[in-house]
Design a protein around this motif. Structure first.
Motif, PDB file in Angstrom:
ATOM      1  N   ASP A 164       0.828  -1.205   0.000  1.00 42.84           N
ATOM      2  CA  ASP A 164       0.000   0.000   0.000  1.00 42.84           C
ATOM      3  C   ASP A 164       0.868   1.263   0.000  1.00 42.84           C
ATOM      4  N   TRP A 165       1.659   1.388  -1.053  1.00 39.95           N
ATOM      5  CA  TRP A 165       2.502   2.568  -1.229  1.00 39.95           C
ATOM      6  C   TRP A 165       2.631   2.845  -2.733  1.00 39.95           C
ATOM      7  N   HIS A 166       3.069   4.072  -3.056  1.00 43.33           N
ATOM      8  CA  HIS A 166       3.172   4.448  -4.465  1.00 43.33           C
ATOM      9  C   HIS A 166       4.590   4.808  -4.889  1.00 43.33           C
ATOM     10  N   ARG A 199       4.042   1.245  -9.579  1.00 46.19           N
ATOM     11  CA  ARG A 199       4.691   2.058  -8.544  1.00 46.19           C
ATOM     12  C   ARG A 199       5.924   2.763  -9.112  1.00 46.19           C
ATOM     13  N   GLU A 241       7.321   6.898   0.205  1.00 49.92           N
ATOM     14  CA  GLU A 241       6.743   6.232   1.372  1.00 49.92           C
ATOM     15  C   GLU A 241       7.640   5.081   1.827  1.00 49.92           C
ATOM     16  N   LEU A 242       8.333   4.474   0.874  1.00 56.93           N
ATOM     17  CA  LEU A 242       9.255   3.369   1.143  1.00 56.93           C
ATOM     18  C   LEU A 242      10.664   3.796   0.751  1.00 56.93           C
ATOM     19  N   ARG A 284       7.265   5.677   5.514  1.00 63.66           N
ATOM     20  CA  ARG A 284       6.574   4.736   6.398  1.00 63.66           C
ATOM     21  C   ARG A 284       7.433   3.528   6.751  1.00 63.66           C
TER      22      ARG A 284
END
Length: 243
Positions: free
Chosen positions: A11-13, A41, A113-114, A169
């Protein structure tokens, strides 16, 4: 009982991969990156050096140009178009404020996000001693993920137009001796092979084996080594730190 690896979050982009040298990602986790970009992504690469000290028979200035070209071609194979180089010196990267600032600036630019990096621990599984460059960049990346969100650390970045980004995150450490999560290596395997093969000058200096045979053997053995912990599937593994 063998501890099982959890699937990596999906759940990241946006992701930013930060490593020391050209080929670090291809030996570590390009197969996972191929699957992520195939799924829509965005992944960007940040390299601390141009790998100029990586080939004994090639002068560093010429080597840097060769390895930069190979890295850009390698990234394109797995759907990555953004490849940046920080120009720290290959082999003698120093962990410290300058490196943390450079990585924090990139995180603020890309707003991932990652964040992905390579094993920052002293060894690879207690078998192979890690390089100082990997240790320095991995540690700095873990620290910079927090630095990027604090406006009072490196306030000069905001003055340059890079506002704080507290949206990281997770930080995922590839090739960690203490993996917690994994990605199925099967779907991205052929992309991973082609991506590593783009580092042909480096590989030909490293081994007398035929390059494709060497690459396939290495990636097959690496991804199979954790399959027992991931439902029998070949795996690209990560140690995942939540933020």
């Amino acid at each position: 009982m063998t501890d099982q690896l959890a699937p990596m979050p999906t759940d990241w982009h946006r992701a930013l991969a930060v490593v020391a040298h050209p080929d670090d990602l291809e030996y570590g986790c390009a197969g996972a990156i191929a699957g992520w970009t195939d799924g829509g992504r965005e992944v960007a690469y940040l390299l601390a050096t141009r790998g100029e000290a990586g080939i004994d028979t090639v002068d560093p200035d010429r080597c840097a140009a060769v390895r930069e070209r190979e890295q850009r071609a390698s990234a394109a194979v797995v759907g990555v178009s953004s490849v940046e180089f920080l120009d720290h010196r290959d082999g003698v990267i120093e962990y410290g404020i300058d490196l943390r600032r450079d990585v924090a600036a990139a995180i603020r630019r890309h707003r991932p996000e990652l964040v992905i990096t390579l094993n920052h621990r002293e060894t690879f599984g207690g078998v192979y001693w890690n390089t100082p460059d990997h240790v320095a960049v991995g540690r700095a990346t873990l620290d910079a993920a927090a630095d990027a969100g604090n406006r009072w650390i490196f306030p000069e970045l905001a003055e340059q137009g890079l506002e704080p980004w507290g949206g990281v995150r997770w930080v995922a450490v590839a090739a960690s001796p203490h993996p917690t999560h994994a990605v199925d290596a099967g779907p991205g395997f052929e992309h991973a092979v082609r991506s590593l093969l783009e580092h042909r000058a480096y590989i030909e200096a490293l081994t007398d084996e035929e390059p494709e045979a060497y690459v396939r053997k290495f990636l097959t053995e690496t991804t199979a080594s954790s399959s027992e912990q991931f439902g029998g599937r070949p795996a690209v593994t990560f140690e995942l730190f939540s933020r």
